[in-house]
Design an enzyme around this catalytic site. Structure first.
Site, PDB file in Angstrom:
ATOM      1  N   ARG A  74       0.390  -2.014  -3.209  1.00 46.54           N
ATOM      2  CA  ARG A  74       1.356  -3.118  -3.293  1.00 46.54           C
ATOM      3  C   ARG A  74       2.436  -2.967  -2.233  1.00 46.54           C
ATOM      4  NH1 ARG A  74      -2.166  -4.479  -6.404  1.00 46.54           N
ATOM      5  NH2 ARG A  74      -2.759  -5.474  -4.481  1.00 46.54           N
ATOM      6  N   GLU A 134       0.869  -3.960   0.887  1.00 41.48           N
ATOM      7  CA  GLU A 134       0.697  -5.409   0.867  1.00 41.48           C
ATOM      8  C   GLU A 134       2.014  -6.133   1.193  1.00 41.48           C
ATOM      9  OE1 GLU A 134      -1.744  -8.255  -2.100  1.00 41.48           O
ATOM     10  OE2 GLU A 134      -0.110  -7.137  -3.045  1.00 41.48           O
ATOM     11  N   SER A 138      14.808   2.701  12.241  1.00 44.58           N
ATOM     12  CA  SER A 138      14.374   4.096  12.225  1.00 44.58           C
ATOM     13  C   SER A 138      13.855   4.509  10.852  1.00 44.58           C
ATOM     14  CB  SER A 138      15.543   5.003  12.609  1.00 44.58           C
ATOM     15  OG  SER A 138      15.160   6.364  12.539  1.00 44.58           O
TER      16      SER A 138
END
Length: 160
Positions: free
Chosen positions: A100, A103, A126
């Site tokens: 997830r 995703e 960063s």
């Protein structure tokens, strides 16, 4: 409360310190939040040490050895090198929660990039000068929400 544990057969790329630390964590029944409070680190940074993705300072090693009752020499030996970051998760990840997160970057990565570039200019956020935290919110209907904050120093690309 359920505690995070480690099945080493599912994570063959983790360093030996991971098994040592997780075994002691399970025996003591400590959460990452409790361990983090004891060693003076953020709980995500603490978990990253357990997964071999962050470097433990000499003070971290001393505090972990004391809290988890692991011989300090063992932890010094296992945690003395530099982390080999990025090898612990196959890509794309198969574990549902980690997928997830992957995703989210797939779906919103370019949107994040566009908004960040508009706010900061051409550059990157960063992951070295970086901090993160996880919080739990409960709304008025009793639904739990995960809040993940990512805070990274902005690094503009240099012109050459």
């Amino acid at each position: 409360m359920s505690l995070a544990t480690l099945d080493t057969s599912q994570h063959p790329n983790l360093p030996s310190a991971s098994a040592t630390l997780f075994k002691a964590k399970a025996a003591k029944k400590f959460s990452f939040e409790q361990i983090a409070q004891h060693i003076g680190r953020n709980e995500v940074a603490t978990a990253a040490i357990f997964y071999g993705q962050a470097k433990a300072s000499p003070e971290d090693i001393t505090n972990l050895a004391s809290l988890l009752e692991i011989p300090q020499e063992v932890l010094e030996d296992q945690l003395s090198g530099f982390p080999d970051r990025g090898k612990s998760v196959e890509m794309p990840p198969k574990e549902p929660l980690i997928y997830r997160l992957y995703e989210i970057v797939q779906n919103y990565g370019y949107a994040y990039k566009a908004v960040l570039n508009e706010k900061f200019g051409d550059g990157i956020m960063s992951a070295i000068s970086f901090s993160t935290k996880v919080e739990k919110e409960t709304d008025a209907d009793g639904n739990n929400w995960a809040v993940i904050t990512l805070r990274g120093k902005w690094l503009p690309f240099s012109r050459f």
